[in-house]
Design an enzyme around this catalytic site. Structure first.
Site, PDB file in Angstrom:
ATOM      1  N   ASP A   2       0.772  -0.955   0.038  1.00 29.05           N
ATOM      2  CA  ASP A   2      -0.086  -0.110   0.039  1.00 29.05           C
ATOM      3  C   ASP A   2       0.821   1.308  -0.106  1.00 29.05           C
ATOM      4  O   ASP A   2       2.215   1.410   0.419  1.00 29.05           O
ATOM      5  CB  ASP A   2      -0.909   0.333   1.246  1.00 29.05           C
ATOM      6  CG  ASP A   2      -2.205   0.721   1.264  1.00 29.05           C
ATOM      7  OD1 ASP A   2      -2.322   1.159  -0.073  1.00 29.05           O
ATOM      8  OD2 ASP A   2      -3.014   0.835   1.942  1.00 29.05           O
ATOM      9  N   ASN A  50     -10.059  -3.814  -6.179  1.00 29.49           N
ATOM     10  CA  ASN A  50      -9.360  -2.790  -6.885  1.00 29.49           C
ATOM     11  C   ASN A  50      -9.690  -2.425  -8.602  1.00 29.49           C
ATOM     12  O   ASN A  50      -9.354  -1.486  -8.946  1.00 29.49           O
ATOM     13  CB  ASN A  50      -8.035  -3.147  -7.138  1.00 29.49           C
ATOM     14  CG  ASN A  50      -7.259  -2.828  -5.783  1.00 29.49           C
ATOM     15  OD1 ASN A  50      -6.165  -3.680  -5.454  1.00 29.49           O
ATOM     16  ND2 ASN A  50      -7.790  -1.871  -4.970  1.00 29.49           N
TER      17      ASN A  50
HETATM   18  C1  IPE Z   1      -1.145   0.089  -3.737  1.00 32.68           C
HETATM   19  O1  IPE Z   1      -1.027   1.306  -3.669  1.00 32.68           O
HETATM   20  C2  IPE Z   1      -1.579  -0.412  -5.000  1.00 32.68           C
HETATM   21  C3  IPE Z   1      -2.489  -1.262  -5.115  1.00 32.68           C
HETATM   22  C4  IPE Z   1      -3.662  -1.369  -4.575  1.00 32.68           C
HETATM   23  C5  IPE Z   1      -2.746  -1.808  -6.608  1.00 32.68           C
HETATM   24  P1  IPE Z   1      -2.433   2.281  -3.672  1.00 32.68           P
HETATM   25  O2  IPE Z   1      -2.676   2.948  -4.936  1.00 32.68           O
HETATM   26  O3  IPE Z   1      -3.318   2.011  -2.768  1.00 32.68           O
HETATM   27  O4  IPE Z   1      -1.610   3.845  -2.982  1.00 32.68           O
HETATM   28  P2  IPE Z   1      -2.363   5.005  -2.189  1.00 32.68           P
HETATM   29  O5  IPE Z   1      -3.063   4.092  -1.055  1.00 32.68           O
HETATM   30  O6  IPE Z   1      -3.464   5.681  -2.863  1.00 32.68           O
HETATM   31  O7  IPE Z   1      -1.168   5.614  -1.517  1.00 32.68           O
HETATM   32 MG    MG Z   2      -4.091   2.384  -0.928  1.00 28.28          MG
END
Ligand code: IPE
Ligand code: MG
Length: 215
Positions: A2, A50
């Site tokens: 994350d 996601n």
């Molecule tokens: C993690 O980084 C990647 C995935 C979930 C695919 P994020 O995209 O969740 O990053 P933040 O939480 O916006 O900083």
């Molecule tokens: Mg995230």
């Protein structure tokens, strides 16, 4: 893994750059974990939740998974066997595109002979989906009308060989548990760090591993 978005935002970069940095860092983390004699490393690459992200971001993250599952030379050089957990491709609701399915299968086949660390990538993974399916399969296997046992749930997880988790790592200052390995983390230590995923380094790995041996 994350915090890629926040890492990019802080640098005035698009989120996609954060994901690219995150994938590069995963390669480094995998290498370091292998030198620390970690037996099993399981990473949350992409969740069942996601898919609702903007299509361009999803597309970019998919391309990074193709890259990640394509790192076969590095994996073989470090004696690492790759595995995948997630919604099975032939089940309703599975959204994994064919080019990712092929990359996953190729990586599994081409590293199957390795005897060192097992790297499991969770892609299109959700713990609740995994547990619902495990319960349904366990029920379908019942012949006796007896209750389902916890061993039968374990046997029907996506990867029954995955051992109980020693330590969960939560990056980027998150203090909550996500939809990740909820069955497998019972009794696990939890390592919380402010570092965003692209900045999660060898020192952080060692801190997390220290927790495993602490009381
Ligand atoms: C993690 O980084 C990647 C995935 C979930 C695919 P994020 O995209 O969740 O990053 P933040 O939480 O916006 O900083
Ligand atoms: Mg995230």
């Amino acid at each position: 893994m994350d915090g890629n978005g926040r890492w990019a935002k802080r640098r005035g970069l698009p989120r996609t750059e954060g994901h690219t940095a995150g994938e590069n860092n995963l390669a480094e983390v995998v290498r370091v974990c292998a030198t620390r004699n970690v037996g099993w490393l399981t990473v949350f690459g992409f969740s069942t939740e996601n898919w609702v992200r903007p299509p361009a971001e999803v597309k970019h993250i998919l391309s990074l998974h193709k890259r990640l599952f394509g790192r076969i030379e590095e994996l073989n050089a470090n004696n690492i066997r790759i595995q995948w957990i997630g919604r099975p491709f032939d089940e309703p609701g599975s959204k994994t595109p064919a080019f990712i399915q092929r990359a996953i299968q190729q990586a599994i086949d081409d590293t199957a002979h390795n005897t060192g660390m097992v790297l499991t990538v969770a892609f299109d993974y959700g713990s609740r989906a995994e547990l619902l399916r495990a319960a349904q399969h366990a029920r379908a296997q019942q012949h006796s009308g007896l209750d389902i046992t916890s061993q039968e749930i374990t046997n029907n997880l996506y990867s029954p060989e995955l051992p109980p988790v020693d330590v969960v790592v939560r990056t980027s200052g998150e203090s909550r548990i996500s939809n990740f390995l909820l069955w497998q983390i019972m009794g696990s230590k939890v390592y919380f760090t402010e570092r965003t995923w692209p900045d999660f380094d060898a020192h952080e790995i060692d801190n997390a591993l220290k927790l495993v041996h602490a009381n």
